[in-house]
Write a protein that holds these residues in place. Structure first.
Motif, PDB file in Angstrom:
ATOM      1  N   LEU A 123     101.841  89.970-106.601  1.00  0.00           N
ATOM      2  CA  LEU A 123     101.464  91.092-105.748  1.00  0.00           C
ATOM      3  C   LEU A 123     102.743  91.808-105.350  1.00  0.00           C
ATOM      4  O   LEU A 123     103.590  91.240-104.657  1.00  0.00           O
ATOM      5  CB  LEU A 123     100.708  90.584-104.515  1.00  0.00           C
ATOM      6  N   SER A 124     102.923  93.045-105.833  1.00  0.00           N
ATOM      7  CA  SER A 124     104.125  93.834-105.537  1.00  0.00           C
ATOM      8  C   SER A 124     105.383  93.128-106.017  1.00  0.00           C
ATOM      9  O   SER A 124     106.276  92.786-105.230  1.00  0.00           O
ATOM     10  CB  SER A 124     104.229  94.126-104.036  1.00  0.00           C
ATOM     11  N   PHE A 125     105.482  92.887-107.320  1.00  0.00           N
ATOM     12  CA  PHE A 125     106.684  92.233-107.842  1.00  0.00           C
ATOM     13  C   PHE A 125     107.893  93.144-107.633  1.00  0.00           C
ATOM     14  O   PHE A 125     107.891  94.308-108.040  1.00  0.00           O
ATOM     15  CB  PHE A 125     106.541  91.914-109.329  1.00  0.00           C
ATOM     16  N   PRO A 126     108.982  92.616-107.017  1.00  0.00           N
ATOM     17  CA  PRO A 126     110.177  93.440-106.759  1.00  0.00           C
ATOM     18  C   PRO A 126     111.076  93.488-107.991  1.00  0.00           C
ATOM     19  O   PRO A 126     112.052  92.739-108.097  1.00  0.00           O
ATOM     20  CB  PRO A 126     110.839  92.715-105.583  1.00  0.00           C
ATOM     21  N   LEU A 127     110.758  94.376-108.909  1.00  0.00           N
ATOM     22  CA  LEU A 127     111.479  94.434-110.175  1.00  0.00           C
ATOM     23  C   LEU A 127     112.960  94.733-109.985  1.00  0.00           C
ATOM     24  O   LEU A 127     113.809  94.217-110.712  1.00  0.00           O
ATOM     25  CB  LEU A 127     110.841  95.490-111.079  1.00  0.00           C
ATOM     26  N   HIS A 128     113.253  95.557-108.983  1.00  0.00           N
ATOM     27  CA  HIS A 128     114.652  95.891-108.684  1.00  0.00           C
ATOM     28  C   HIS A 128     114.730  96.355-107.234  1.00  0.00           C
ATOM     29  O   HIS A 128     113.725  96.777-106.654  1.00  0.00           O
ATOM     30  CB  HIS A 128     115.161  96.983-109.619  1.00  0.00           C
ATOM     31  N   PRO A 129     115.901  96.315-106.615  1.00  0.00           N
ATOM     32  CA  PRO A 129     116.040  96.890-105.270  1.00  0.00           C
ATOM     33  C   PRO A 129     115.781  98.395-105.331  1.00  0.00           C
ATOM     34  O   PRO A 129     116.022  99.041-106.366  1.00  0.00           O
ATOM     35  CB  PRO A 129     117.494  96.579-104.892  1.00  0.00           C
ATOM     36  N   PRO A 130     115.307  98.988-104.245  1.00  0.00           N
ATOM     37  CA  PRO A 130     115.068 100.440-104.240  1.00  0.00           C
ATOM     38  C   PRO A 130     116.323 101.222-104.635  1.00  0.00           C
ATOM     39  O   PRO A 130     117.412 100.989-104.110  1.00  0.00           O
ATOM     40  CB  PRO A 130     114.681 100.725-102.790  1.00  0.00           C
ATOM     41  N   GLY A 131     116.134 102.113-105.608  1.00  0.00           N
ATOM     42  CA  GLY A 131     117.246 102.939-106.067  1.00  0.00           C
ATOM     43  C   GLY A 131     118.238 102.235-106.957  1.00  0.00           C
ATOM     44  O   GLY A 131     119.262 102.833-107.329  1.00  0.00           O
ATOM     45  N   ARG A 132     117.963 100.993-107.343  1.00  0.00           N
ATOM     46  CA  ARG A 132     118.910 100.234-108.170  1.00  0.00           C
ATOM     47  C   ARG A 132     118.208  99.647-109.399  1.00  0.00           C
ATOM     48  O   ARG A 132     118.116  98.430-109.546  1.00  0.00           O
ATOM     49  CB  ARG A 132     119.538  99.108-107.349  1.00  0.00           C
ATOM     50  N   PRO A 133     117.695 100.480-110.285  1.00  0.00           N
ATOM     51  CA  PRO A 133     117.016  99.947-111.467  1.00  0.00           C
ATOM     52  C   PRO A 133     117.932  99.138-112.370  1.00  0.00           C
ATOM     53  O   PRO A 133     117.455  98.400-113.240  1.00  0.00           O
ATOM     54  CB  PRO A 133     116.503 101.216-112.174  1.00  0.00           C
ATOM     55  N   ASP A 134     119.247  99.265-112.165  1.00  0.00           N
ATOM     56  CA  ASP A 134     120.195  98.500-112.965  1.00  0.00           C
ATOM     57  C   ASP A 134     120.232  97.025-112.561  1.00  0.00           C
ATOM     58  O   ASP A 134     120.710  96.180-113.327  1.00  0.00           O
ATOM     59  CB  ASP A 134     121.596  99.097-112.821  1.00  0.00           C
TER      60      ASP A 134
END
Length: 215
Positions: free
Chosen positions: A130-141
C-alpha cells in the motif's frame, strides 16, 4: 465485523512487537499488515480492510513493529528492522494459535518495504504493498525498485495499490519497474489515501479473490 480481536506482544531481537489480530470463526487465510515510517496503525485503509476481509474469512493481523514500542521515532535500517519482523510472522504461523491457509504479508509505505524484503524468508504466499515508496519525493535517482521486485524474483505474487498523485512514486513509475503492469492498481489520493478509501478496499478484496479464490 464478525470474529474477535486480540492484542498480543511478540518477542523479537529488538524487544516486543504488538499484534492486533482479528479472526473469523473459520480462517481461510491471514493478511499481515504493518505501518509506515510514522509508526501508526491509523492509516485510513487499515480499519475498513480489516472489517471487510474478516467478513470474507481472512484473519487480519495489524502489527506495531518493535522499533515503535521501543520508542524510536524512525524505523531502523533493514539489517535491524527485518530480523525483528520475521518473528512476528512466525508467531502467527506456529504454536497453538497457528493460523493456516494462505499467508499474505504487506504494509503501508515503509511497511511494504520490509514485507517485500522478507517475504521469501517468512514463507509468504503473496505480498500486498500500500503506497510503496519507490523513491523519496523529488529524488527518482534514489530508487528502491530492487526491494519492490524481490517477491517477484522469488516467484511470490505481488500487488501494489498506489495513489495517483503519490510523490514517492506514481503508478506509472511503479509499473515501469515491474515485469507486469497489472501488478499495480491506481487509487484515489497521494501517498496517503483519503478517509473511507472504498476503491482501495475493493481492489485488495478483488486481488485476494482472484489469486486464491477466497470469496
Amino acid at each position: 465485523m464478525t470474529g474477535r480481536t486480540t492484542r498480543t506482544e511478540v518477542e523479537t531481537p529488538m524487544g516486543p512487537a504488538r499484534v492486533h489480530l482479528s479472526r473469523p470463526a473459520e480462517v481461510r487465510g491471514v493478511l499481515v499488515l504493518t505501518h509506515g515510517a510514522g509508526g501508526s496503525l491509523r492509516a485510513p485503509e487499515f480499519a475498513p480492510l480489516r472489517e471487510t476481509l474478516v467478513a470474507d474469512g481472512w484473519a487480519v493481523a495489524l502489527v506495531e513493529q518493535a522499533w515503535v514500542l521501543a520508542g524510536r521515532r524512525m524505523p531502523p535500517q533493514a539489517p535491524t528492522q527485518d530480523p525483528a519482523w520475521l518473528p512476528v510472522v512466525e508467531w502467527l504461523r506456529s504454536g497453538r494459535r497457528r493460523l493456516g491457509g494462505t499467508l499474505v504479508v504487506g504494509g503501508k509505505s515503509n511497511g511494504a518495504r520490509v514485507a517485500c524484503r522478507t517475504a521469501h524468508l517468512s514463507g509468504a504466499d503473496g505480498v500486498l504493498c500500500l503506497s510503496f515508496p519507490l523513491h523519496p519525493p523529488g529524488r527518482p535517482d534514489v530508487s528502491r525498485a530492487e526491494e519492490l521486485r524481490t517477491p517477484v524474483e522469488h516467484g511470490i505474487p505481488l500487488h501494489v495499490v498506489q495513489g495517483r498523485t503519490d510523490p514517492f512514486g506514481t503508478p506509472a513509475e511503479v509499473r515501469a519497474e515491474l515485469p507486469d503492469p497489472g501488478l499495480v492498481s491506481e487509487a484515489t489520493g497521494g501517498h496517503a489515501f483519503p478517509r473511507n478509501p472504498a476503491d482501495v478496499v475493493a481492489d485488495v478484496r478483488s486481488w485476494l479473490a482472484r489469486e486464491w479464490s477466497v470469496r
